[in-house]
Design a protein around this motif. Structure first.
Motif, short mmCIF file in Angstrom:
data_model
loop_
_atom_site.label_atom_id
_atom_site.label_comp_id
_atom_site.label_asym_id
_atom_site.label_seq_id
_atom_site.Cartn_x
_atom_site.Cartn_y
_atom_site.Cartn_z
N VAL A 251 0.83 -1.21 0.00
CA VAL A 251 0.00 0.00 0.00
C VAL A 251 0.87 1.26 0.00
N ALA A 252 2.05 1.17 -0.61
CA ALA A 252 3.02 2.26 -0.59
C ALA A 252 2.45 3.58 -1.10
N ASP A 253 1.45 3.52 -1.98
CA ASP A 253 0.88 4.74 -2.56
C ASP A 253 0.24 5.65 -1.51
N ILE A 254 -0.18 5.12 -0.37
CA ILE A 254 -0.85 5.97 0.63
C ILE A 254 0.13 6.77 1.49
N LYS A 255 1.42 6.62 1.25
CA LYS A 255 2.41 7.44 1.96
C LYS A 255 2.10 8.91 1.66
N ASP A 256 2.26 9.77 2.65
CA ASP A 256 1.99 11.20 2.52
C ASP A 256 0.52 11.52 2.26
N HIS A 257 -0.37 10.63 2.70
CA HIS A 257 -1.81 10.85 2.62
C HIS A 257 -2.43 10.71 4.01
N LEU A 258 -3.58 11.37 4.20
CA LEU A 258 -4.30 11.31 5.47
C LEU A 258 -5.70 10.77 5.23
N ALA A 259 -6.21 10.05 6.21
CA ALA A 259 -7.58 9.52 6.15
C ALA A 259 -8.35 10.02 7.36
N PHE A 260 -9.68 9.99 7.25
CA PHE A 260 -10.55 10.59 8.26
C PHE A 260 -11.65 9.64 8.66
N TYR A 261 -11.98 9.64 9.95
CA TYR A 261 -13.16 8.89 10.40
C TYR A 261 -14.39 9.65 9.93
N THR A 262 -15.16 9.06 9.04
CA THR A 262 -16.27 9.76 8.40
C THR A 262 -17.48 9.93 9.31
N ASP A 263 -17.46 9.32 10.49
CA ASP A 263 -18.54 9.58 11.44
C ASP A 263 -18.25 10.83 12.29
N ARG A 264 -17.07 11.44 12.07
CA ARG A 264 -16.69 12.62 12.85
C ARG A 264 -16.49 13.87 11.98
N VAL A 265 -16.32 13.67 10.68
CA VAL A 265 -16.17 14.79 9.75
C VAL A 265 -17.21 14.62 8.63
N GLU A 266 -17.41 15.68 7.87
CA GLU A 266 -18.26 15.58 6.69
C GLU A 266 -17.34 15.31 5.50
N LEU A 267 -17.44 14.12 4.92
CA LEU A 267 -16.64 13.78 3.76
C LEU A 267 -17.59 13.63 2.57
N GLU A 268 -17.35 14.44 1.55
CA GLU A 268 -18.23 14.45 0.39
C GLU A 268 -17.41 14.11 -0.85
N ILE A 269 -17.94 13.20 -1.66
CA ILE A 269 -17.32 12.86 -2.94
C ILE A 269 -18.18 13.53 -4.01
#
Length: 125
Positions: A104-122
């Motif tokens: 999963v090397a591609d996710i280096k320098d990326h951040l993820a979020f718990y979507t029950d605590r933030v509003e994540l919209e695609i």
């Protein structure tokens, strides 16, 4: 010091990382935390896909690094950030794999979020 188990994704536990062609917008209380067209969508086994946003597209001034850590045998050690504006609910809401395993090397320098605590919209065009 104990060695942590390392597992390789396979047919019994597949993991894919693909560029999300859509815009990903992350907000907290109406304030934009991240806005990107460079998100990676990580699909792990039967879990819901997780959007990993490039660090460069996240307003890091709204985050605070914590001492919390977790370990995934497929991805490696995760470090966490809190969102102070959310108070206690914002604790360890954001995570990152700073030295992810090769699968999963591609996710280096990326951040993820718990979507029950933030509003994540695609947002699709």
């Amino acid at each position: 010091m104990s060695d942590k188990p390392v597992k390789i994704p396979g047919p019994d536990h597949p993991i894919t990382v693909e560029k999300n062609p859509d815009r990903v917008l992350v907000k907290v209380g109406g304030q934009v935390l991240a806005d990107t067209r460079g998100a990676l969508s990580l699909q792990e086994s039967t879990y819901p896909a997780v959007q990993y946003v490039p660090r460069a597209d996240v307003d890091l001034s709204l985050l605070e690094r914590t001492d919390h850590e977790t370990y995934c045998p497929y991805k490696g050690d995760a470090a966490y950030y809190s969102i102070p504006s959310l108070g206690e609910a914002g604790a360890n809401t954001v995570w990152t794999y700073e030295q992810p395993y090769d699968a999963v090397a591609d996710i280096k320098d990326h951040l993820a979020f718990y979507t029950d605590r933030v509003e994540l919209e695609i947002i699709t065009d």
